[in-house]
Design a protein around this motif. Structure first.
Motif, mmCIF file in Angstrom:
data_model
loop_
_atom_site.group_PDB
_atom_site.id
_atom_site.type_symbol
_atom_site.label_atom_id
_atom_site.label_comp_id
_atom_site.label_asym_id
_atom_site.label_seq_id
_atom_site.Cartn_x
_atom_site.Cartn_y
_atom_site.Cartn_z
ATOM 1 N N LEU A 30 -27.996 10.912 94.714
ATOM 2 C CA LEU A 30 -28.423 12.240 94.548
ATOM 3 C C LEU A 30 -28.132 12.686 93.251
ATOM 4 C CD1 LEU A 30 -29.872 14.278 95.883
ATOM 5 C CD2 LEU A 30 -27.671 15.276 96.890
ATOM 6 N N ARG A 31 -26.637 12.389 92.637
ATOM 7 C CA ARG A 31 -26.444 13.149 91.210
ATOM 8 C C ARG A 31 -27.427 12.413 90.132
ATOM 9 N NH1 ARG A 31 -20.936 12.917 92.967
ATOM 10 N NH2 ARG A 31 -20.776 10.601 92.375
ATOM 11 N N ALA A 32 -27.555 11.209 90.374
ATOM 12 C CA ALA A 32 -28.291 10.211 89.500
ATOM 13 C C ALA A 32 -29.731 10.905 89.134
ATOM 14 C CB ALA A 32 -28.396 8.888 89.720
ATOM 15 N N ALA A 33 -30.426 11.235 90.428
ATOM 16 C CA ALA A 33 -31.712 11.620 90.512
ATOM 17 C C ALA A 33 -31.952 12.963 89.776
ATOM 18 C CB ALA A 33 -32.264 11.496 92.042
ATOM 19 N N ARG A 34 -30.775 13.965 90.173
ATOM 20 C CA ARG A 34 -30.920 15.216 89.343
ATOM 21 C C ARG A 34 -30.756 15.083 88.028
ATOM 22 N NH1 ARG A 34 -26.916 18.122 94.081
ATOM 23 N NH2 ARG A 34 -28.634 18.549 95.657
ATOM 24 N N LYS A 35 -29.902 14.161 87.485
ATOM 25 C CA LYS A 35 -29.793 13.889 86.069
ATOM 26 C C LYS A 35 -30.968 13.407 85.358
ATOM 27 C CE LYS A 35 -25.789 11.982 85.119
ATOM 28 N NZ LYS A 35 -24.802 10.932 84.688
ATOM 29 N N MET A 36 -31.740 12.325 85.982
ATOM 30 C CA MET A 36 -32.818 11.896 85.495
ATOM 31 C C MET A 36 -33.942 12.986 85.367
ATOM 32 S SD MET A 36 -32.851 8.206 86.737
ATOM 33 C CE MET A 36 -34.110 7.552 85.833
ATOM 34 N N LYS A 37 -33.887 13.895 86.485
ATOM 35 C CA LYS A 37 -35.032 14.951 86.404
ATOM 36 C C LYS A 37 -36.608 14.114 87.338
ATOM 37 C CE LYS A 37 -33.255 17.988 83.192
ATOM 38 N NZ LYS A 37 -33.533 18.920 82.016
ATOM 39 N N GLU A 38 -36.974 13.223 86.368
ATOM 40 C CA GLU A 38 -38.154 12.555 87.078
ATOM 41 C C GLU A 38 -37.905 11.219 87.331
ATOM 42 O OE1 GLU A 38 -41.232 13.060 84.591
ATOM 43 O OE2 GLU A 38 -43.060 12.386 85.947
ATOM 44 N N LEU A 39 -38.399 10.696 88.703
ATOM 45 C CA LEU A 39 -38.142 9.434 88.923
ATOM 46 C C LEU A 39 -39.533 8.604 89.029
ATOM 47 C CD1 LEU A 39 -35.512 9.601 91.544
ATOM 48 C CD2 LEU A 39 -35.102 8.943 89.086
ATOM 49 N N ARG A 40 -39.709 7.530 88.578
ATOM 50 C CA ARG A 40 -41.105 6.735 88.840
ATOM 51 C C ARG A 40 -40.840 5.146 89.167
ATOM 52 N NH1 ARG A 40 -45.744 9.054 87.487
ATOM 53 N NH2 ARG A 40 -45.525 10.927 86.328
ATOM 54 N N TYR A 41 -41.767 4.805 89.975
ATOM 55 C CA TYR A 41 -41.604 3.173 90.271
ATOM 56 C C TYR A 41 -43.193 2.938 90.355
ATOM 57 C CZ TYR A 41 -40.330 -0.846 93.104
ATOM 58 O OH TYR A 41 -40.337 -2.172 93.410
ATOM 59 N N GLU A 42 -43.362 2.026 89.548
ATOM 60 C CA GLU A 42 -44.664 1.065 89.337
ATOM 61 C C GLU A 42 -45.725 2.323 89.220
ATOM 62 O OE1 GLU A 42 -45.387 -1.597 92.462
ATOM 63 O OE2 GLU A 42 -43.618 -2.662 91.746
ATOM 64 N N GLY A 43 -45.437 3.239 88.350
ATOM 65 C CA GLY A 43 -46.489 4.132 88.017
ATOM 66 C C GLY A 43 -46.565 5.364 89.009
ATOM 67 N N GLN A 44 -45.739 5.368 90.068
ATOM 68 C CA GLN A 44 -45.758 6.264 91.103
ATOM 69 C C GLN A 44 -44.639 7.410 91.001
ATOM 70 O OE1 GLN A 44 -48.236 6.880 93.284
ATOM 71 N NE2 GLN A 44 -49.310 4.936 92.569
ATOM 72 N N ARG A 45 -44.770 8.685 91.082
ATOM 73 C CA ARG A 45 -43.727 9.522 90.980
ATOM 74 C C ARG A 45 -42.937 9.723 92.470
ATOM 75 N NH1 ARG A 45 -44.043 15.858 88.924
ATOM 76 N NH2 ARG A 45 -41.716 16.252 89.074
ATOM 77 N N ILE A 46 -41.804 9.757 92.293
ATOM 78 C CA ILE A 46 -40.895 9.696 93.539
ATOM 79 C C ILE A 46 -39.743 10.717 93.535
ATOM 80 C CG2 ILE A 46 -41.479 7.171 94.271
ATOM 81 C CD1 ILE A 46 -38.489 6.680 93.149
ATOM 82 N N SER A 47 -39.267 11.200 94.519
ATOM 83 C CA SER A 47 -38.182 12.235 94.526
ATOM 84 C C SER A 47 -37.304 11.777 95.640
ATOM 85 C CB SER A 47 -38.911 13.580 95.081
ATOM 86 O OG SER A 47 -40.028 13.560 93.916
ATOM 87 N N LEU A 48 -36.049 12.118 95.390
ATOM 88 C CA LEU A 48 -34.924 12.116 96.205
ATOM 89 C C LEU A 48 -34.352 13.547 96.675
ATOM 90 C CD1 LEU A 48 -32.812 8.969 95.009
ATOM 91 C CD2 LEU A 48 -33.948 9.295 97.073
ATOM 92 N N PHE A 49 -34.115 13.587 98.108
ATOM 93 C CA PHE A 49 -33.792 15.036 98.402
ATOM 94 C C PHE A 49 -32.812 14.763 99.474
ATOM 95 C CE2 PHE A 49 -38.206 15.936 96.856
ATOM 96 C CZ PHE A 49 -37.863 16.977 95.990
#
Length: 281
Positions: free
Chosen positions: A198-217
């Protein structure tokens, strides 16, 4: 033409004499025996008077009976009204007592609802929700995919691959929106791995995987998510103004502005803050 015969003048009696003669004639008439017609008339009058008395007596008796009946009805109504007032008074007392019980039960219900919600959220503390990952990309083993997937998108935030207890998609595919992937719930075996992700996801602000935007909550109960969604309008305004914000458990909005942090528990407080910032800007 023969002369008219002049009648001799009549002598008028004095008024006193005329009165005396009238009295004598009247006494004579009274002294005379009454006729059979007069006697019959008197009997008829007596019978009529007697019949009238009987009718009046009967009507009086009927009237008194009716009055007594009305008195009896009024007395009965008064007794019933008294009994009804007693029952109403007792019912009002019972309603007041029941209202106190209902208020107490409502307080207890609200306390238990919050307790259950808190317990449910605590049971989800090791969970994360992953949004945006296309369907069937995980293959047949969701846990193995997640354990390799998270270090890849989080850029080796983990010293060792996280261990997931279980992972699965939530709900069914929406037939009206088949291209929208279902959310994935990830339960970590170690709570610290969940916090690292969760901390890493908040630090990166935007996550992408194979061109798809993903989110962690964080994975929260439906009630808590609903309470947090009430701030969606305020958060949209803050994003437009370039102001940092976040959510604190269970549903408190934290805003960082001009080097200060502000915590809002209600939407009204947050709206007032946004208006004040716009006014001073």
């Amino acid at each position: 033409m023969p002369p008219k015969t002049i009648k001799p003048a009549q002598h008028l009696k004095p008024s006193g004499q005329m009165e005396e003669e009238g009295k004598v004639l009247a006494s004579k008439k009274l002294a005379e025996p009454q006729s059979e017609d007069n006697a019959a008339t008197n009997d008829d009058i007596l019978r009529a008077v007697q019949s009238l008395r009987e009718d009046c007596s009967k009507q009086f008796t009927d009237t008194m009976d009716a009055i007594n009946g009305i008195k009896s009805d009024l007395l009965s109504q008064a007794q019933r009204m008294g009994a009804a007032e007693e029952r109403i008074s007792q019912a009002e007392e019972d309603v007041i007592a029941l209202q106190h019980k209902v208020n107490k039960l409502e307080e207890t219900t609200e306390f238990l609802r919050n307790k259950v919600q808190d317990l449910e959220d605590r049971g989800r503390r090791s969970n994360l929700r992953l949004l945006g990952l296309p369907e069937k990309m995980e293959g047949s083993n969701m846990c193995a995919f997640i354990e390799n997937f998270l270090p890849t998108i989080l850029r080796d935030e983990f010293g060792s691959p996280p261990v997931t207890e279980r992972a699965h998609r939530v709900g069914q595919v929406n037939p009206n929106r088949p291209s929208t992937p279902r959310a994935i719930v990830i339960k970590f075996l170690n709570y610290q791995d969940r916090e690292k992700a969760l901390r890493a996801a908040r630090k990166m602000k935007e996550l992408r995987y194979e061109g798809q935007r993903i989110s962690l909550f964080p994975d929260l109960s439906a009630e808590t998510r609903q309470r947090q969604r009430q701030f969606d309008g305020v958060k949209a305004q803050l994003r437009g103004m370039g102001i940092r914000y976040g959510m604190l458990y269970p549903a408190h909005l934290i805003v960082t502005h001009a080097g200060q942090q502000h915590v809002f528990k209600t939407v009204a407080e947050a709206d007032d803050f946004v208006r004040s910032v716009r006014t001073t800007a």
